[in-house]
Design an enzyme around this catalytic site. Structure first.
Site, PDB file in Angstrom:
ATOM      1  CB  SER A 289      -0.954  -0.042   1.193  1.00  0.00           C
ATOM      2  OG  SER A 289      -1.876   1.020   1.166  1.00  0.00           O
ATOM      3  CG  MET A 290      -0.539   4.865   1.678  1.00  0.00           C
ATOM      4  SD  MET A 290      -0.691   5.661   0.064  1.00  0.00           S
ATOM      5  CE  MET A 290       0.302   7.132   0.298  1.00  0.00           C
TER       6      MET A 290
END
Length: 1029
Positions: free
Chosen positions: A236-237
């Site tokens: 993800s991030m």
């Protein structure tokens, strides 16, 4: 029954009950009674007519919202989109590295570093107080609100493969070594919401890498050259953090060369609540593009970035955002989908992508085959790493997959064979099907079948060879023949794995990794490679080779091969509007094993389709017979490399959804973008198919891509209403209610307004218009023309739509916004009535109605309020983010609205002005608070983990001071005076609200944080306006 009437039916008895005493009837007029409250008001502008148009749009909007929510929540994903991840288990252990403290990083109190070890498999992490490191370092970076424990699945798979001698022998790597998995504990920070948090993580991890490499330097018995780099796996991030790391000053040059990201939003920030995030994205992307544009840079020669997304099941982050097409060329990385990856073949949701059994096996092999323990870099050269990634992560049908195929380079890979090696062969003519089946092997008397590749015909443009088999490893030779010797290449590395499609399989994952049923194998070669050879040799399989296949029923083994010089591609130019009106009928004969339907005008990711297939009426009898396999479809697009497999398709209704040209995502406009359907059909079978638009799936996917519009569209409508309210207020000294004003706008200008919402999409997609919009953009972070030399372009404006057909989404969102605002407004109205009712029930006496108003009306701001406002600003300056002060102001505004509703006035018109003004302003602040709340969540999270360092961003007191003081003025029942329309004061107020409307529509979705600043500017003007008047 209309919403307004329904509320009236519910609340009228309460009002009548309160009014029964008579003496308070003049006091309790609410916004529900404003149509009758002022005859003068009615005669002047007629704005308060019964808004039947408003009621209609409100009902339609609420029904649309409910329908969209029900579809999003209740409609399941079917067929190729259904989740098929298998459960896993592991025996994790984590050793916290306490030595990485304040001596090495200032963030040691906030974050921590761990070393993962698989129990009973890996070496013990600690020997006394010392870490035992003998592998190759890998750093796992969790995502938004992610846990360091999410590394356990992939790390466990790596350990189990390496330390099992049988599975380690299957790895294509002589210099393989076990992996030391380090993982960062960010205390589940909200990285996606806050740019400073992302910078903190990137800075910490750079320090962590420096420390990790120093640990190996201090390990005396390390058996190989000491590591100089660390492999990065980001979820993800965390994948974005890994890219930011390379841009910071504390980055150790050369310490990162391999980045693997899972569901990471590289193409665009998934949320735009924070300006720092957008600036960080912009700066990081520009840095990467600049470095990769230099052929001799470290980036160009060493950095690989491979992005994997779970596809349609990732409802947390649109899969379109995982594209890296605008960042890296194909020489440095690519994007793949889990539905594309062989032996995975399933979409995966945002969290499951780190633990899905099928995927973790592939990722573990990718990591173990990419490393090289004999080198300080600990990874193979860039081209070899990408070759391994292409082999493991792509379907193999892509042209990009053939970059390093041995068949593509015959001069380097040809091997000499004796003249009598293929002596026992039969020749098969072009266009004839080679059909080996388990039950008919005896009719083939030769060990090999030779297929000559024509070279003397006028055109070989459509020359292609296709093979499909149930065998695990068919033997195929591509040969050249000269007067001196015979040279051939075995097609082992070009044999592709495809899902098994039979009557006992429903999903592609039924024949994926670890399943009892074996997948099929295929070879698909075009003219560019075939023209380099003289003929093909295909070995006749034995009965034993067929019978040893797992999951194979009697007489089900087969091998089909066909060389043709007739195009197997059917181009369909039907547009979405034609499919909407008439559908699209397709016919597929059984003359080719693989037949491709190319829809040249179907490329929009926003649209989903439904494909219904059946056997052609002329050969329906085949359905009752045992076919070699059941027809199946490979759905694919050129780039990003997304493939989906639809199996057993006869008499099925298939959902067709793709990730192709998507809103706000940069793309190379010179590349083909057509939707492709490759049909694999048994010989002699003909199919009919009909394609229609799948509205339910289309609507379901809208919410995922346009969640940010829930903030920008309501603000735009509220600002438009406020501009009209001030117009009428300045004209008549009457401030109309929100409902009546919105109803008036819809009644007078509804057709024009919704036509504008429709027309805005094709207009802002015009490149000349985009250049003008960029020049007018006060933010300036979204440049549409990213890389002109690569034809890279993005549409960041309005809804980001590139096709006029989907422009109707603007109308849909407009109607839904009207419904949402009507619902919120009615809730406020009902609460207002309830508050009045409760106040009358609880109050024992009421005195000095008019005097109370007169006293408050002339009351100054007051020292108490001034000190409270200044104290709040000081808190913003030293500790809390200004978004927190904004929410406090919102609470004060709510209290003000309640107090205004309870006022007892002799002049009901004055009360209605004050009430309507404060209520509409409350609506505006309420929706703007949705933009500010994520930053508050980050701040409260830092408080919860007792992070002592102050919140280093968002301390600009000017970003909230006007709002605080305006709300303070409202709390003493002040409001701007009406001024003549021909004065600048009146014009500026209306212009500011109109500008907020236009900005929220055109720029709002990709710049939500700036809406707060515009509202702050407007509040400053209103505050100044109140002061000078």
């Amino acid at each position: 029954m209309g919403i307004r009437r329904l509320v009236s039916v519910i609340t009228r008895p309460i009002i009548n009950k309160v009014n029964s005493s008579g003496q308070y009837s003049r006091v309790l007029a609410t916004r529900e009674d404003q149509d009758k409250a002022s005859p003068k008001y009615m005669n002047n502008d007629k704005i308060a007519k019964k808004p039947y148009t408003y009621r209609l749009f409100s009902i339609l909007g609420i029904l649309s919202i409910c329908s969209l929510l029900l579809i999003s929540l209740l409609k399941p994903f079917n067929g190729a989109d259904a989740p098929q991840c298998e459960s896993i288990y592991m025996f994790p252990s984590y050793a916290r590295i306490d030595g990485f403290d304040e001596r090495y990083t200032p963030l040691a109190h906030k974050y921590h570093l761990y070393l993962y070890r698989e129990q009973s498999v890996d070496r013990e992490p600690l020997n006394g107080d010392e870490l035992q490191l003998d592998g190759i370092p890998v750093l796992f970076i969790p995502g938004n609100a992610g846990s360091f424990r999410q590394c356990r699945s992939i790390a466990s798979a790596c350990s189990n493969i390496y330390f099992d001698s049988n599975t380690r022998a299957t790895l294509r790597n002589e210099n393989v070594r076990n992996l030391d998995f380090f993982t960062a504990d960010f205390n589940e920070d909200f990285t996606a919401f806050h740019g400073e948090t992302m910078l903190d993580q990137a800075e910490y991890l750079n320090d962590a890498i420096k420390y990790i490499l120093s640990l190996y330097e201090r390990t005396p018995d390390y058996p190989h050259p000491k590591p100089q780099s660390v492999i990065i796996v980001g979820h993800s991030m965390g994948g974005i953090v890994s890219r930011v790391m390379l841009t910071l000053k504390n980055h150790v040059p050369g310490s990162i060369s391999t980045i693997l990201t899972l569901s990471s939003p590289h193409a665009a920030s998934p949320v735009t609540f924070d300006g720092d995030i957008l600036k960080l994205y912009k700066n990081t992307n520009e840095y990467w593009r600049k470095q990769l544009s230099q052929n001799d840079s470290f980036f160009s020669k060493n950095i690989s970035l491979v992005s994997i997304t779970g596809g349609i099941l990732d409802t947390t982050l649109p899969a379109d955002y995982a594209s890296v097409e605008d960042l890296v060329s194909l020489e440095n990385g690519f994007t793949s989908f889990t539905t594309t990856i062989p032996d995975v073949w399933t979409p995966i949701d945002h969290l499951a992508i780190v633990w899905c059994k099928q995927l973790r096996e592939v990722l573990a092999r990718l990591l173990l085959e990419s490393i090289d323990a004999s080198k300080p870099e600990k990874v193979k050269p860039l081209n070899q790493r990408l070759q391994i990634a292409r082999k493991l992560l792509l379907s193999g049908f892509e042209d990009y997959s053939w970059m390093n195929s041995k068949l593509n380079y015959p001069q380097e890979n040809l091997q000499e064979f004796s003249d009598n090696f293929f002596s026992d062969y039969a020749t098969l003519e072009m266009n004839d099907v080679l059909d080996f089946e388990m039950f008919n092997l005896e009719k083939w008397h030769n060990n090999y079948t030779k297929i000559n590749i024509p070279s003397n015909i006028s055109s070989t443009e459509h020359l292609h060879f296709t093979l499909l088999t149930s065998l695990d490893m068919p033997m195929i030779y591509f040969c050249t023949e000269s007067r001196v010797n015979l040279s051939c290449i075995t097609a082992v590395d070009s044999i592709l794995t495809v899902p098994r499609s039979s009557k006992d399989t429903q999903f592609a994952a039924d024949s994926s990794f670890g399943e009892a049923k074996n997948p099929f194998k295929a070879v698909s070669v075009g003219k560019n490679i075939l023209q380099k050879y003289d003929y093909l040799m295909i070995s006749k399989p034995t009965y034993g080779e067929f019978s040893e296949q797992e999951g194979m029923e009697d007489n089900q083994g087969f091998l089909l091969a066909l060389l043709r010089n007739v195009s197997n591609v059917q181009i369909v130019n039907t547009t979405p509007s034609q499919i909407l009106l008439f559908g699209e009928q397709l016919h597929l004969d059984g003359k080719d094993i693989e037949q491709v339907i190319s829809f040249s005008n179907l490329w929009d990711s926003l649209l989903s389709y439904k494909l219904e297939t059946k056997i052609e009426a002329s050969n329906e009898g085949i359905a009752s017979e045992e076919t070699l396999f059941q027809p199946f479809i490979r759905q694919w697009v050129y780039e990003p490399f997304e493939s989906k497999w639809h199996l057993n398709i006869i008499n099925k209704s298939l959902d067709i959804n793709m990730h192709n040209v998507a809103p706000f995502i940069p793309l190379n406009e010179s590349e083909p973008r057509s939707l492709q359907l490759s049909f694999f059909i048994p010989p002699g079978m003909s199919l009919e198919a009909k394609m229609t638009i799948n509205w339910s799936l289309t609507l379901k996917m809208l919410f995922i891509r346009y969640r940010l519009a829930l903030a920008s569209f309501p603000v735009a409508f509220i600002a438009l209403v406020l501009s009209y309210q001030f117009y009428w207020y300045n004209k008549t000294s009457e401030f109309p209610s929100f409902d009546s004003t919105l109803g008036y706008i819809l009644r007078k200008h509804g057709i024009l307004m919704f036509f504008t919402l429709f027309l805005a999409s094709p207009v802002v997609n015009n490149k000349l218009v985009q250049r003008i919009l960029y020049l007018l953009d006060p933010v300036g972070l979204n440049y549409p023309f990213l890389l002109s030399e690569r034809n890279m372009h993005a549409n960041f404006y309005y809804l980001g739509i590139r096709d006029w057909f989907m422009s109707t989404i603007g109308i849909l969102f407009g109607v839904m916004t009207v419904g949402l605002l009507a619902l919120v407004s009615k809730i406020f109205g009902s609460l207002e009535i309830l508050v009045i009712f409760l106040q009358r029930k609880l109050s024992k006496k009421n005195t000095e109605d008019k005097e109370a108003f007169d006293t408050i009306e002339h009351k100054a701001y007051g020292k108490g309020r001034l000190m409270a406002s200044v104290l709040l600003l000081l808190l913003v300056f030293f500790h809390i983010p200004y978004q927190m002060a904004f929410v406090i102001s919102l609470v004060i505004q709510i209290a003000t609205c309640i107090r205004v509703a309870l006022l007892k006035l002799s002049n009901n018109e004055q009360k209605l002005n004050l009430l309507n003004y404060n209520m509409t302003l409350l609506l505006l602040l309420l929706f703007v608070s949705a933009i500010n709340i994520p930053i508050i969540i980050v701040f409260l999270h830092n408080v919860a983990i007792k992070w002592e360092t102050s919140f280093r961003s968002h301390h600009n007191i000017l970003a909230v001071a006007p709002i605080i003081f305006l709300v303070g003025n409202n709390s003493i029942f002040k409001m701007p005076n009406s001024v003549p329309l021909d004065t600048w004061d009146g014009k500026v107020t209306i212009i500011l609200f109109v500008y907020l409307t236009v900005f929220s529509f055109i720029y709002g979705i990709r710049n939500l944080y700036w809406i707060h600043h515009l509202v702050n500017i407007i509040c400053a003007w209103l505050l100044f306006f109140e002061t000078i008047h």
